[in-house]
Design a protein around this motif. Structure first.
Motif, mmCIF file in Angstrom:
data_model
loop_
_atom_site.group_PDB
_atom_site.id
_atom_site.type_symbol
_atom_site.label_atom_id
_atom_site.label_comp_id
_atom_site.label_asym_id
_atom_site.label_seq_id
_atom_site.Cartn_x
_atom_site.Cartn_y
_atom_site.Cartn_z
ATOM 1 N N GLU A 1 0.884 -1.521 0.166
ATOM 2 C CA GLU A 1 0.089 0.193 0.319
ATOM 3 C C GLU A 1 1.085 1.394 0.075
ATOM 4 O O GLU A 1 0.432 2.282 -0.497
ATOM 5 N N ARG A 2 1.858 1.337 0.678
ATOM 6 C CA ARG A 2 3.019 2.508 0.612
ATOM 7 C C ARG A 2 3.830 2.363 -0.428
ATOM 8 O O ARG A 2 3.837 4.017 -1.243
ATOM 9 N N LEU A 3 3.639 1.703 -1.162
ATOM 10 C CA LEU A 3 4.711 1.395 -2.475
ATOM 11 C C LEU A 3 3.736 2.350 -3.480
ATOM 12 O O LEU A 3 3.755 3.308 -3.823
ATOM 13 N N GLU A 4 2.413 1.410 -3.401
ATOM 14 C CA GLU A 4 1.791 1.800 -4.798
ATOM 15 C C GLU A 4 1.642 3.525 -3.833
ATOM 16 O O GLU A 4 1.159 4.109 -5.276
ATOM 17 N N GLY A 5 0.699 4.107 -2.771
ATOM 18 C CA GLY A 5 1.042 5.251 -3.008
ATOM 19 C C GLY A 5 2.086 6.443 -2.873
ATOM 20 O O GLY A 5 2.355 7.079 -3.281
ATOM 21 N N ARG B 1 5.954 4.831 -7.556
ATOM 22 C CA ARG B 1 6.923 3.780 -7.801
ATOM 23 C C ARG B 1 5.847 2.740 -8.545
ATOM 24 O O ARG B 1 4.826 2.567 -8.093
ATOM 25 N N ASP B 2 6.706 2.286 -9.924
ATOM 26 C CA ASP B 2 6.041 1.142 -10.671
ATOM 27 C C ASP B 2 6.054 0.437 -9.848
ATOM 28 O O ASP B 2 6.459 -0.098 -10.671
ATOM 29 N N VAL B 3 4.429 -0.052 -9.654
ATOM 30 C CA VAL B 3 4.626 -1.649 -8.631
ATOM 31 C C VAL B 3 3.448 -2.350 -9.566
ATOM 32 O O VAL B 3 2.875 -2.344 -9.822
ATOM 33 N N ASP C 1 10.952 0.363 -10.442
ATOM 34 C CA ASP C 1 11.840 1.575 -10.608
ATOM 35 C C ASP C 1 12.007 2.292 -9.292
ATOM 36 O O ASP C 1 12.323 3.159 -9.066
ATOM 37 N N ALA C 2 12.162 1.344 -8.455
ATOM 38 C CA ALA C 2 12.784 1.734 -7.191
ATOM 39 C C ALA C 2 13.812 2.761 -6.783
ATOM 40 O O ALA C 2 15.128 1.924 -7.468
ATOM 41 N N GLN C 3 14.205 3.584 -5.587
ATOM 42 C CA GLN C 3 15.572 3.836 -5.472
ATOM 43 C C GLN C 3 16.052 3.149 -4.204
ATOM 44 O O GLN C 3 15.375 2.646 -3.524
ATOM 45 N N GLN C 4 17.652 3.908 -4.082
ATOM 46 C CA GLN C 4 18.291 3.435 -3.151
ATOM 47 C C GLN C 4 17.424 3.971 -1.700
ATOM 48 O O GLN C 4 17.697 2.337 -1.079
ATOM 49 N N GLY C 5 17.316 4.944 -1.279
ATOM 50 C CA GLY C 5 16.486 5.051 0.076
ATOM 51 C C GLY C 5 15.232 4.880 0.733
ATOM 52 O O GLY C 5 14.682 5.407 1.040
ATOM 53 N N ASP C 6 14.413 4.305 -0.928
ATOM 54 C CA ASP C 6 13.045 3.806 -0.137
ATOM 55 C C ASP C 6 12.943 2.729 0.696
ATOM 56 O O ASP C 6 14.172 1.499 0.947
#
Length: 493
Positions: free
Chosen positions: A347-351, A354-356, A381-386
């Motif tokens: 849920e947090r990723l989709e909010g 990010r391309d989930v 497209d995750a980023q290092q700080g995610d």
């Protein structure tokens, strides 16, 4: 040895486990139900919820049995361990099915695990005689002797995600070293672990193996008891910190095998399809509930588009459902807490924008409300700080991070509080080894994230940083359960 197909949905009476203390089974007033995470109406069994007094009795039984067991020879132990391995293999079908029903792992995973658990009892025999043989050094007209002795009583606390192999990895070396043990499996997946320990107990002298199933009270009682000389725990870092604080009161020696946030560094010369296949095999094994699994993938920008396409196609081929159903390749999460945690991450990723991609297909979707099911997902497209990159997800979500140069990828791989396992992917072996040598982790695998048979036997399993204290498997796994005793023999003046 292979496992044959059985009628896994035939009605089965729930198992009723009892405490095992000093070679005798005991009832306990309090009990905990164990349900199938794929079919919550399926009660697989129940276990005792041991009290502090019952744990005290188990530890007393172990303490009484330890001196005689510690005095046995390596040859005696080796013969008994071969019998234990034979007995586990003879029950392999039943144990594997039990593991699937209580744990949610795919059947082929459970089948490999039970046979792996059996092999551990044989493998400790390969190292035991040499490790237990004292070493003498001439000293004038006397000599110096350095030898290893058991601790006495060892407490073993094992988790729910891979209970068969993790139980064997603890109790076989602890017993090989000459200790008596008190085992507490996780209440989320206790039945297979208890079966492995029960088999060992039926072959070894009474009191050498004691089993106290239960919840937090039982675990706390083991940790706090002054007769426990060494405590081996596999699980989460927060629990390990709590155990360490308790162990400080008695200065109990500890061994921890904790979590990991394993990086996979893909170099720019790989075969993308073959690499993706192997990474997916690791990342989504046991629905991602494995301490040493690929948790984040670093891909060079030149390969990013092809890698993403192949990854989506491969993960989308995963079939999710009851692992006892034909064709299912990924089962449910083991428990409600894990399911809610992974749903929260998604849920947090989709909010976050990010391309989930939520992928895979549902087998018998009409039954999904009866279990802890979730589909696999990738973050392209995750980023290092995610959050999904910085923490151990312990579930079927895989983030892909694109890097521009190899130094950046190595730095990002090491930018974590964990250091369990890792992998480097390249057909250029020397180049891959050069990268592997710079990764801050206890173990690195080249072109896979699963060990070979030799690797499983010889590599000390453990991690750096907050991934643990001490080692399992290999000769070093036995040494965790031994302490030095030395003599310096001199003549009277």
């Amino acid at each position: 040895m292979s496992l044959h197909t059985v009628d896994t949905h035939a009605p089965v009476d729930p198992l009723h486990l009892m405490l095992l203390i000093g070679g005798e089974h005991r009832e306990s007033e309090r009990r905990i139900e164990v349900r199938n995470p794929a079919r919550l109406d399926d009660v697989v069994g129940s276990i005792p919820d041991a009290t502090t007094a019952e744990v005290d009795d188990a530890i007393a039984a172990a303490a009484a049995a330890a001196p005689a067991w510690g005095a046995t020879s390596a040859a005696e132990r080796i013969a008994l361990f071969a019998a234990i391995a034979d007995a586990i293999e003879s029950q392999a079908d039943d144990i594997a099915t039990l593991e699937v029903r209580e744990n949610g792992s795919a059947r082929y995973i459970a089948a490999r695990e039970v046979l792996g658990a059996a092999s551990i009892w044989r493998e400790v025999a390969d190292y035991l005689a040499e490790i237990l043989t004292p070493k003498d050094y001439p000293s004038g007209d006397g000599f110096v002797r350095v030898e290893r002795r058991p601790f006495g009583v060892v407490g073993c606390i094992v988790p729910w995600n891979a209970p068969l192999i993790l139980t064997a990895n603890k109790i076989a070396p602890a017993l090989a070293a000459g200790n008596a043990i008190v085992l507490k499996p996780s209440p989320f997946s206790p039945l297979g672990a208890s079966r492995i320990a029960e088999i060992a107990a039926s072959i070894l002298p009474p009191g050498v193996v004691n089993i106290v199933n239960g919840g937090g009270e039982a675990g706390a009682a083991i940790v706090a008891h002054r007769e426990i000389r060494k405590l081996s725990f596999t699980g989460g870092g927060v629990t390990a910190q709590h155990i360490m604080r308790q162990a400080a009161d008695t200065l109990t020696a500890v061994h921890f095998e904790l979590g990991g946030n394993d990086p996979a560094i893909v170099l720019d010369d790989v075969d993308v399809r073959a690499t993706v296949d192997r990474i997916v095999d690791s990342a989504f094994r046991r629905s991602g509930q494995v301490c040493f699994a690929v948790k984040r993938v670093y891909v060079p920008r030149a390969l990013a588009a092809e890698f993403r396409d192949e990854l989506v196609a491969r993960v989308d081929a995963i079939t999710v459902g009851d692992p006892l159903e034909p064709g299912v390749t990924m089962g449910p999460m083991n428990n409600q807490g894990q399911l809610e945690r992974i749903r929260g991450l998604l849920e947090r990723l989709e909010g976050s924008g990010r391309d989930v991609r939520v992928l895979g297909s549902r087998v018998s979707p009409e039954t999904w409300g009866d279990g802890y099911f979730i589909q696999p997902a990738v973050v392209l497209d995750a980023q290092q700080g995610d959050e999904i990159v910085a923490t151990e997800q312990f579930g079927p979500i895989l983030p892909i991070v694109v890097y521009d140069d190899l130094e950046q990828a190595i730095s990002w791989a090491n930018d974590t509080e964990f250091g369990l396992c890792s992998s480097v992917w390249s057909p250029n072996r020397e180049r891959a080894i050069q990268v592997a040598d710079r990764i801050e982790a206890g173990m690195t695998i080249i072109n896979s994230h699963l060990f070979t048979r030799v690797g499983m036997k010889e590599i000390p399993f453990g991690g750096w940083k907050q991934s643990g204290i001490g080692w399992e498997a290999s000769p070093y796994g036995i040494e965790e359960y031994l302490q030095f005793h030395s003599l310096d023999v001199q003549s009277m003046p």
